[in-house]
Design a protein around this motif. Structure first.
Motif, PDB file in Angstrom:
ATOM      1  N   ALA A  19       0.832  -1.206   0.000  1.00 57.66           N
ATOM      2  CA  ALA A  19       0.000   0.000   0.000  1.00 57.66           C
ATOM      3  C   ALA A  19       0.868   1.258   0.000  1.00 57.66           C
ATOM      4  CB  ALA A  19      -0.940  -0.011   1.207  1.00 57.66           C
ATOM      5  N   GLN A  20       1.930   1.260   0.803  1.00 58.51           N
ATOM      6  CA  GLN A  20       2.813   2.423   0.870  1.00 58.51           C
ATOM      7  C   GLN A  20       3.525   2.659  -0.454  1.00 58.51           C
ATOM      8  OE1 GLN A  20       5.317   1.405   4.168  1.00 58.51           O
ATOM      9  NE2 GLN A  20       3.740   1.863   5.689  1.00 58.51           N
ATOM     10  N   LEU A  21       3.960   1.593  -1.114  1.00 58.46           N
ATOM     11  CA  LEU A  21       4.639   1.743  -2.397  1.00 58.46           C
ATOM     12  C   LEU A  21       3.684   2.226  -3.483  1.00 58.46           C
ATOM     13  CD1 LEU A  21       7.079  -1.298  -2.384  1.00 58.46           C
ATOM     14  CD2 LEU A  21       7.663   1.131  -2.218  1.00 58.46           C
ATOM     15  N   HIS A  22       2.443   1.749  -3.455  1.00 58.61           N
ATOM     16  CA  HIS A  22       1.456   2.252  -4.418  1.00 58.61           C
ATOM     17  C   HIS A  22       1.224   3.746  -4.201  1.00 58.61           C
ATOM     18  CE1 HIS A  22       0.218  -1.117  -6.848  1.00 58.61           C
ATOM     19  NE2 HIS A  22       0.013  -1.874  -5.779  1.00 58.61           N
ATOM     20  N   GLU A  23       1.150   4.173  -2.945  1.00 56.21           N
ATOM     21  CA  GLU A  23       0.968   5.603  -2.644  1.00 56.21           C
ATOM     22  C   GLU A  23       2.170   6.415  -3.093  1.00 56.21           C
ATOM     23  OE1 GLU A  23      -0.042   6.165   1.472  1.00 56.21           O
ATOM     24  OE2 GLU A  23      -1.628   4.658   1.371  1.00 56.21           O
ATOM     25  N   LEU A  28       4.792  10.102  -7.028  1.00 56.90           N
ATOM     26  CA  LEU A  28       5.879  10.344  -7.975  1.00 56.90           C
ATOM     27  C   LEU A  28       5.332  10.553  -9.390  1.00 56.90           C
ATOM     28  CD1 LEU A  28       8.488   7.725  -6.720  1.00 56.90           C
ATOM     29  CD2 LEU A  28       8.705  10.224  -6.590  1.00 56.90           C
ATOM     30  N   ALA A  29       4.283   9.829  -9.737  1.00 57.61           N
ATOM     31  CA  ALA A  29       3.707   9.910 -11.082  1.00 57.61           C
ATOM     32  C   ALA A  29       3.117  11.283 -11.385  1.00 57.61           C
ATOM     33  CB  ALA A  29       2.650   8.826 -11.271  1.00 57.61           C
ATOM     34  N   THR A  30       2.879  12.092 -10.381  1.00 56.66           N
ATOM     35  CA  THR A  30       2.339  13.439 -10.596  1.00 56.66           C
ATOM     36  C   THR A  30       3.426  14.461 -10.902  1.00 56.66           C
ATOM     37  OG1 THR A  30       2.458  14.145  -8.266  1.00 56.66           O
ATOM     38  CG2 THR A  30       0.456  12.953  -8.961  1.00 56.66           C
ATOM     39  N   LYS A  31       4.681  14.075 -10.806  1.00 53.42           N
ATOM     40  CA  LYS A  31       5.791  15.018 -10.935  1.00 53.42           C
ATOM     41  C   LYS A  31       6.244  15.179 -12.380  1.00 53.42           C
ATOM     42  CE  LYS A  31       5.565  15.796  -6.707  1.00 53.42           C
ATOM     43  NZ  LYS A  31       4.887  17.033  -6.354  1.00 53.42           N
ATOM     44  N   ASP A  32       6.704  16.381 -12.708  1.00 59.11           N
ATOM     45  CA  ASP A  32       7.224  16.664 -14.043  1.00 59.11           C
ATOM     46  C   ASP A  32       8.389  15.735 -14.351  1.00 59.11           C
ATOM     47  OD1 ASP A  32       5.413  18.717 -14.392  1.00 59.11           O
ATOM     48  OD2 ASP A  32       6.823  20.290 -13.801  1.00 59.11           O
ATOM     49  N   THR A  38       6.250   0.902 -12.392  1.00 56.28           N
ATOM     50  CA  THR A  38       5.505  -0.290 -12.001  1.00 56.28           C
ATOM     51  C   THR A  38       6.015  -0.808 -10.661  1.00 56.28           C
ATOM     52  OG1 THR A  38       4.711  -2.429 -12.789  1.00 56.28           O
ATOM     53  CG2 THR A  38       7.024  -1.937 -13.186  1.00 56.28           C
ATOM     54  N   LEU A  39       5.155  -1.503  -9.976  1.00 53.90           N
ATOM     55  CA  LEU A  39       5.489  -2.163  -8.716  1.00 53.90           C
ATOM     56  C   LEU A  39       5.459  -3.661  -8.967  1.00 53.90           C
ATOM     57  CD1 LEU A  39       5.935  -2.080  -5.625  1.00 53.90           C
ATOM     58  CD2 LEU A  39       3.441  -2.049  -5.388  1.00 53.90           C
TER      59      LEU A  39
END
Length: 105
Positions: A19-23, A28-32, A38-39
């Motif tokens: 759960a923590q890694l998905h969060e 991170l995926a929102t960053k420029d 993938t996990l």
């Protein structure tokens, strides 16, 4: 640029880490400069997990890690990674590879 962060966690902690890694990945995926990621979990050693992300550049990745919200919400989880080099250059056919040279001061 490819970032490979591996985590070793006992089975009893796997759901929490997952759960923590998905969060962390979602943040991170929102960053420029984020390209994709993938996990995963190792098939032979289920206590070994990986978060792999691709970035436009090492600078984009470092700026993402330096952002306040990532420092607050993701870095505590990412700091649990196995202590090993995690940044890789993507090697394309005929590409000129990075050359390690000492900095001149």
């Amino acid at each position: 640029m490819l970032v490979v962060s591996r985590f070793r966690v006992p089975a009893r902690e796997a759901d929490g880490l997952r759960a923590q890694l998905h969060e962390a990945h979602a943040l991170l995926a929102t960053k420029d400069g984020y390209v994709d990621g993938t996990l995963g979990r190792n098939l032979d050693e289920p206590d070994l997990w990986v978060l792999a992300t691709r970035w436009d550049s090492v600078g984009a990745y470092r700026r993402a890690l330096s952002s306040y919200d990532v420092k607050l919400a993701a870095v505590p989880t990412l700091s649990r990674a196995i202590d090993e080099p995690s940044a890789y250059e993507v090697v394309e056919p005929n590409a000129v590879l990075n050359v390690q040279e000492p900095r001149v001061t």
